[in-house]
Design an enzyme around this catalytic site. Structure first.
Site, PDB file in Angstrom:
ATOM      1  N   ARG A  93       6.020  44.514 -14.628  1.00  0.00           N
ATOM      2  CA  ARG A  93       4.930  45.183 -13.914  1.00  0.00           C
ATOM      3  C   ARG A  93       5.495  46.287 -13.033  1.00  0.00           C
ATOM      4  O   ARG A  93       6.447  46.063 -12.274  1.00  0.00           O
ATOM      5  CB  ARG A  93       4.172  44.164 -13.044  1.00  0.00           C
ATOM      6  CG  ARG A  93       2.979  44.776 -12.315  1.00  0.00           C
ATOM      7  CD  ARG A  93       2.270  43.732 -11.457  1.00  0.00           C
ATOM      8  NE  ARG A  93       3.047  43.355 -10.290  1.00  0.00           N
ATOM      9  CZ  ARG A  93       2.698  42.389  -9.433  1.00  0.00           C
ATOM     10  NH1 ARG A  93       1.595  41.693  -9.643  1.00  0.00           N
ATOM     11  NH2 ARG A  93       3.447  42.102  -8.396  1.00  0.00           N
ATOM     12  N   GLY A 114      -4.288  39.094 -13.726  1.00  0.00           N
ATOM     13  CA  GLY A 114      -3.740  38.719 -12.428  1.00  0.00           C
ATOM     14  C   GLY A 114      -4.811  37.939 -11.693  1.00  0.00           C
ATOM     15  O   GLY A 114      -5.598  38.510 -10.937  1.00  0.00           O
ATOM     16  N   THR A 115      -4.865  36.637 -11.946  1.00  0.00           N
ATOM     17  CA  THR A 115      -6.015  35.845 -11.459  1.00  0.00           C
ATOM     18  C   THR A 115      -6.027  35.688  -9.949  1.00  0.00           C
ATOM     19  O   THR A 115      -7.072  35.374  -9.376  1.00  0.00           O
ATOM     20  CB  THR A 115      -6.034  34.460 -12.129  1.00  0.00           C
ATOM     21  OG1 THR A 115      -4.752  33.837 -11.956  1.00  0.00           O
ATOM     22  CG2 THR A 115      -6.356  34.583 -13.608  1.00  0.00           C
ATOM     23  N   ASN A 116      -4.892  35.917  -9.277  1.00  0.00           N
ATOM     24  CA  ASN A 116      -4.903  35.852  -7.809  1.00  0.00           C
ATOM     25  C   ASN A 116      -5.785  36.958  -7.235  1.00  0.00           C
ATOM     26  O   ASN A 116      -6.705  36.712  -6.452  1.00  0.00           O
ATOM     27  CB  ASN A 116      -3.482  35.990  -7.257  1.00  0.00           C
ATOM     28  CG  ASN A 116      -2.543  34.931  -7.783  1.00  0.00           C
ATOM     29  OD1 ASN A 116      -2.973  33.938  -8.347  1.00  0.00           O
ATOM     30  ND2 ASN A 116      -1.253  35.138  -7.606  1.00  0.00           N
ATOM     31  N   ASP A 117      -5.496  38.208  -7.629  1.00  0.00           N
ATOM     32  CA  ASP A 117      -6.284  39.333  -7.121  1.00  0.00           C
ATOM     33  C   ASP A 117      -7.687  39.352  -7.717  1.00  0.00           C
ATOM     34  O   ASP A 117      -8.649  39.747  -7.051  1.00  0.00           O
ATOM     35  CB  ASP A 117      -5.575  40.657  -7.417  1.00  0.00           C
ATOM     36  CG  ASP A 117      -4.713  41.109  -6.242  1.00  0.00           C
ATOM     37  OD1 ASP A 117      -4.869  40.540  -5.149  1.00  0.00           O
ATOM     38  OD2 ASP A 117      -3.888  42.016  -6.419  1.00  0.00           O
ATOM     39  N   GLU A 167      -7.055  42.961 -12.845  1.00  0.00           N
ATOM     40  CA  GLU A 167      -7.250  42.369 -11.517  1.00  0.00           C
ATOM     41  C   GLU A 167      -8.549  42.834 -10.867  1.00  0.00           C
ATOM     42  O   GLU A 167      -9.070  42.175  -9.981  1.00  0.00           O
ATOM     43  CB  GLU A 167      -6.090  42.761 -10.598  1.00  0.00           C
ATOM     44  CG  GLU A 167      -4.726  42.385 -11.121  1.00  0.00           C
ATOM     45  CD  GLU A 167      -3.638  43.216 -10.473  1.00  0.00           C
ATOM     46  OE1 GLU A 167      -3.096  42.776  -9.441  1.00  0.00           O
ATOM     47  OE2 GLU A 167      -3.334  44.309 -10.983  1.00  0.00           O
ATOM     48  N   HIS A 209       0.833  -1.202   0.000  1.00  0.00           N
ATOM     49  CA  HIS A 209       0.000   0.000   0.000  1.00  0.00           C
ATOM     50  C   HIS A 209       0.871   1.257   0.000  1.00  0.00           C
ATOM     51  O   HIS A 209       0.664   2.179  -0.796  1.00  0.00           O
ATOM     52  CB  HIS A 209      -0.909  -0.017   1.236  1.00  0.00           C
ATOM     53  CG  HIS A 209      -1.751   1.212   1.392  1.00  0.00           C
ATOM     54  ND1 HIS A 209      -1.346   2.297   2.147  1.00  0.00           N
ATOM     55  CD2 HIS A 209      -2.959   1.537   0.867  1.00  0.00           C
ATOM     56  CE1 HIS A 209      -2.280   3.234   2.088  1.00  0.00           C
ATOM     57  NE2 HIS A 209      -3.266   2.809   1.319  1.00  0.00           N
ATOM     58  N   CYS A 246      -1.109  35.713 -15.709  1.00  0.00           N
ATOM     59  CA  CYS A 246       0.133  35.669 -14.930  1.00  0.00           C
ATOM     60  C   CYS A 246      -0.108  35.359 -13.457  1.00  0.00           C
ATOM     61  O   CYS A 246       0.786  35.511 -12.634  1.00  0.00           O
ATOM     62  CB  CYS A 246       0.925  36.965 -15.089  1.00  0.00           C
ATOM     63  SG  CYS A 246       0.068  38.430 -14.526  1.00  0.00           S
ATOM     64  N   ARG A 272       8.024  41.063 -11.330  1.00  0.00           N
ATOM     65  CA  ARG A 272       7.506  41.870 -10.214  1.00  0.00           C
ATOM     66  C   ARG A 272       8.629  42.753  -9.680  1.00  0.00           C
ATOM     67  O   ARG A 272       9.508  42.282  -8.950  1.00  0.00           O
ATOM     68  CB  ARG A 272       6.969  40.942  -9.119  1.00  0.00           C
ATOM     69  CG  ARG A 272       5.725  40.175  -9.539  1.00  0.00           C
ATOM     70  CD  ARG A 272       5.462  38.968  -8.670  1.00  0.00           C
ATOM     71  NE  ARG A 272       6.406  37.911  -8.981  1.00  0.00           N
ATOM     72  CZ  ARG A 272       6.114  36.600  -8.953  1.00  0.00           C
ATOM     73  NH1 ARG A 272       4.909  36.195  -8.637  1.00  0.00           N
ATOM     74  NH2 ARG A 272       7.026  35.693  -9.242  1.00  0.00           N
TER      75      ARG A 272
END
Length: 677
Positions: A418, A568-571, A547, A255, A633, A361
C-alpha cells in the site's frame, strides 16, 4: 416446600445477577430470554467412607492426553469439589478405596466418548459403594488439549477430519500462540510457591486482590495477576481482565481452573503455600509479605509462582498443530494472507502458513530509524518541489532495501504494497516541536518561523478525513514516484537473483475513479522507466483499497482501472458508522452494555451495514471485471464470524496479523465444513 420455592426463585433471579450479565457480555451471549429450572432428586455422597463425589474429564483438558483426569472427595457433596472450599484428592485415589465403582466409571467414560464423539466433562457420586452418573457435557479444554484431542480422535477412528475441524475453536489456536517463559531454569531460585497447574501458559503481572481492581488496573493498561483465596462466579469480570489467576484453595476442577482453561488464561490453583489477606491487601508466603502492585509471574504448566517479571518468548508449535492445520488448509477455499511491514514479520507470516502478503504498510518503514524519520520531516517542511524531491530521494534506498527483504521472504507468493496512507502530521512528535524545529533549521537553512509556518499549514481539523491516502499522492506525485520506484527496483534486483516476485501496488483511500486513474497512470509510467533502465521486466498488478463508502457504490467504475480490490474494513467501518476510531472508547462501552450495539464493530464486522456495502461492491466490481480479485486487509480478517461472512460473499482472501493466520485459516475451513463444500 418453602425451601424448594426459594431455590426455584434463586435460579430464575440468577439470570439478571451482575455476575451472570458480565459472563454473558464476556462470552458474547445475546438474545436469550432466561434460564430454566430442573428439579431432580439426588443421591448422597456424604453418607460416610463408602460414599463420595467427583468431577472428571475423559481426557486431560490441559494437554489432551488420553487418560481420565479428575478429582474425588470421600464423604462429600458435589459442591465441595467444584466450589474450591476443599482441596480434593486425585481421581487415582478412588482406584484404591472404591475399586469396583472406579472400574464401572472407566467403562462408562468409554461408552460416553464413543456416543458423543468428544471429550466429556462428567460429574458423579458414589452412595454406599454404588456409582451414579449425574451429568455429562462436552468438556472445556485448552488450545493444546483441543488440538491433540481432535488429532488423536481422528487417529483412533472415532471421528473424521471434517468433524475434527469443527471440534477446535479459533480461540483455541489463539491460546497456542500465547507466549511462554524464555528459560524456566533461569528463575528456579525465584520460585516462592507451588500450586496446581490448572491452566497452562505463562503470565506476568502486578498483584491485585479483587475483581474490581483487576478490571480497573487493566483499563489503565496494566498487566495484573488476580490473587484470591478462591474465585467465584462474581469474579468473572476480573478474571477476564487479568493476565493470570492465582488461588490459595481449590483443585483442578475448581471455578478458577475451569473458567481460566476455557479462556486460555494462565492459572495456578490450590496453592497452599500462600496465605491471602484481602483486608490488608497482602499475600503472605512463608516469612515474606507481598503487597498489592508487586510483580509476580505464573507458570500454569508447572504450578510455579515466581517473584518478579520473568521474560517471555513466543510459543513453539507442536506436531499435532501442524497436522491439524494441514487438514484445515486442505478443506478451506479462502486464501489467508498476512499484514506485514518488515522482512522479519514476513518470515513469521510465512512460517505460520500465510499464502502471501495482503497488506504492507509502507509508512511503518519510515519510523524504523532516526535517519528515516528525519528525511520524512525534511520532506514535510520542503517549500519547493526540488527541496521535496531531495528529501524523498533520501528515503528511496531505505524503502528499496525493505522491499527486497520482504520479496525474498515471500519468494513465489504475492506481496501487496500500500502506498503512503496516513496524514503527514503523524510523522511529527506530539506536544513540543521546538527540538524538531531546531534540527530542521540546521538541516534546511530555513529559520524557525518559516518551519513553524510550514507545519501550521499542514495542520488539519479532521486529519483522518483530510490530506491522506491517494490525496497525498496526487498532491505530491513525487512521493508516489519514489515509492513505486523503490518497489520495482527491489523487485527487479531480487528477481535477478532467482527470487520469484509477484508485486501488487495498492492505492489507498480512493473515492472517485479519477483519483485512481491519476495514480495508476503514474505507477505504470514509473514501472516502465525502471524496466527500461534495468533491461528487465516482470508482471505486476495495480489495485485499490476500498475504504470510502462512495467507492463501494461506484465499484463498477473503479474496477475499470483496478485489477484487485482490498477492503480496508477498519476505515470503511469508521466512515460508514461515522465513529472515530480514536474517540469511540468514550461511548462504545455504554452502547455495548445497554444493547444498542451487540459487538464492537471494529472487532466484529457489522454485516448488516458495512457487510452490505462490501457485498454491493463485489457484485458491481465483478460486473465490470469478472476476474477481479477481492480481499480483506482490515483487523476483521482474523475474526472468525467475520471470516465466515467474507467466505459467503465471495471474498478471495483475508489478510490479518502474522500471528492470527492459523485462526483465520481454521475459521475459513469451518465455513467450508458448514457449507458442505
Amino acid at each position: 416446600m418453602k425451601q424448594l420455592e426459594l431455590a426455584i426463585k434463586a435460579v430464575f433471579n440468577s439470570w439478571d445477577s451482575p455476575r451472570a450479565i458480565k459472563y454473558r457480555s464476556i462470552n458474547k451471549i445475546y438474545g436469550l430470554k432466561g434460564t430454566a429450572v430442573n428439579i431432580q432428586s439426588m443421591v448422597f455422597g456424604n453418607m460416610g467412607t463408602t460414599s463420595g463425589t467427583g468431577v472428571l474429564f475423559t481426557r486431560n483438558p490441559s494437554t489432551g492426553e488420553k487418560k481420565l483426569y479428575g478429582e474425588f472427595l470421600i464423604n462429600a457433596q458435589g459442591e465441595d469439589v467444584v466450589s474450591g472450599i476443599r482441596t480434593p484428592e486425585d481421581l487415582e485415589m478412588m482406584k484404591t478405596c472404591m475399586p469396583e465403582a472406579y472400574k464401572e466409571l472407566e467403562e462408562n467414560c468409554e461408552i460416553l466418548e464413543k456416543h458423543y464423539k468428544d471429550m466429556m466433562d462428567i460429574e458423579f457420586t458414589v452412595q454406599e459403594n454404588r456409582l451414579w452418573m449425574l451429568q455429562c457435557r462436552s468438556g472445556k479444554r485448552t488450545g493444546k488439549g483441543a488440538v491433540k484431542i481432535a488429532v488423536d480422535m481422528v487417529n483412533e477412528g472415532l471421528i473424521d477430519i471434517r468433524s475434527a475441524i469443527k471440534m477446535v475453536e479459533p480461540r483455541h489456536l489463539d491460546q497456542l500462540l500465547h507466549p511462554q517463559f524464555e528459560d524456566p531454569s533461569a528463575y528456579k531460585d525465584k520460585v516462592i510457591a507451588t500450586g496446581l497447574p490448572a491452566s497452562p501458559g505463562a503470565a506476568v503481572g502486578q498483584i491485585v486482590f479483587t475483581a474490581d481492581d483487576a478490571e480497573a488496573w487493566h483499563g489503565e493498561g496494566k498487566s495484573v495477576i488476580l490473587v484470591r483465596t478462591e474465585t467465584s462466579a462474581e469474579d468473572v469480570g476480573g478474571m477476564h481482565a487479568a493476565a493470570g489467576i492465582l488461588t490459595e484453595r481449590g483443585g483442578m476442577t475448581s471455578h478458577a481452573a475451569v473458567v481460566a482453561r476455557g479462556w486460555g488464561k494462565c492459572c495456578v490453583s490450590g496453592c497452599s503455600d500462600i496465605l491471602v489477606n484481602d483486608t490488608e491487601k497482602v499475600v503472605v508466603v512463608g516469612d515474606n509479605v507481598f503487597p498489592e502492585g508487586e510483580w509476580i509471574s505464573l507458570n500454569g504448566s508447572t504450578g510455579e509462582v515466581i517473584l518478579g517479571k520473568q521474560p517471555l518468548s513466543p510459543p513453539t508449535l507442536s506436531d499435532d498443530l501442524a497436522t491439524f492445520m494441514s487438514w484445515a488448509d486442505e478443506i478451506r477455499h479462502l486464501k489467508v494472507m498476512a499484514n506485514v511491514d518488515t522482512p522479519a514479520d514476513a518470515l513469521t507470516a510465512r512460517q505460520n502458513g500465510a499464502q502471501g502478503i495482503g497488506l504492507c504498510r509502507t509508512e511503518h518503514m519510515f519510523f524504523a530509524s532516526d535517519e528515516r524519520i528525519k528525511a520524512v520531516r525534511l520532506m514535510i517542511v520542503a517549500i519547493t518541489p526540488e527541496q521535496r524531491k531531495a528529501a524523498i530521494d533520501l528515503l528511496l534506498p531505505y524503502q528499496r532495501s525493505d522491499f527486497e527483504g520482504i520479496f525474498r521472504a515471500m519468494d513465489g507468493l504475492p506481496v501487496t504494497i500500500r502506498l503512503l496512507d496516513p496524514p503527514l502530521h503523524e510523522f511529527l512528535p506530539e506536544g513540543d516541536l521546538h527540538h524538531v524545529v531546531k534540527e530542521l533549521t540546521c538541516e534546511t537553512g530555513m529559520n524557525e518561523e518559516e518551519i513553524f509556518s510550514r507545519i501550521e499549514k499542514l495542520t488539519e481539523v479532521n486529519p483522518m478525513l483530510g490530506c491522506r491516502g491517494c490525496r497525498l499522492g496526487i498532491s505530491y506525485p513525487e512521493l508516489t514516484e519514489m515509492q513505486v520506484r523503490a518497489i520495482f527496483e527491489a523487485a527487479v534486483s531480487v528477481s535477478n537473483h532467482g527470487i520469484k516476485v509477484l508485486p501488487e501496488v495498492m492505492v489507498p483511500l480512493v473515492g472517485t475513479p479519477q483519483e485512481l486513474k491519476h495514480q495508476v497512470r503514474l505507477i505504470r509510467n514509473v514501472a516502465a522507466k525502471v524496466f527500461s533502465e534495468t533491461g528487465s521486466s516482470l508482471s505486476y498488478k495495480v489495485g485499490t483499497m476500498i475504504e470510502v463508502p462512495r467507492a463501494t457504490l461506484i465499484a463498477d467504475e473503479i474496477a475499470e482501472e483496478a485489477e484487485f480490490f482490498s477492503f480496508g474494513t477498519n476505515d470503511l467501518t469508521q466512515m460508514t458508522f461515522g465513529y472515530s476510531r480514536d474517540d469511540v472508547g468514550k461511548f462504545l462501552p455504554i452502547y455495548l452494555s445497554t444493547g444498542i450495539l451487540q459487538n464492537d464493530p471494529f472487532e466484529v464486522l457489522d454485516q448488516k451495514g458495512v457487510g452490505q456495502l462490501i457485498k454491493i461492491c463485489i457484485e458491481k466490481g465483478r460486473a465490470t471485471r469478472p476476474n477481479l480479485e477481492v480481499g480483506i486487509c482490515g483487523e476483521h480478517g482474523g475474526e472468525p464470524s467475520s471470516v465466515a461472512f467474507f467466505a459467503k460473499v465471495g471474498i478471495d482472501y483475508v489478510s490479518c496479523s502474522p500471528y492470527r493466520v492459523p485462526i483465520a485459516s481454521l475459521a475459513a475451513a469451518q465455513v467450508a465444513v458448514e457449507d458442505g463444500s
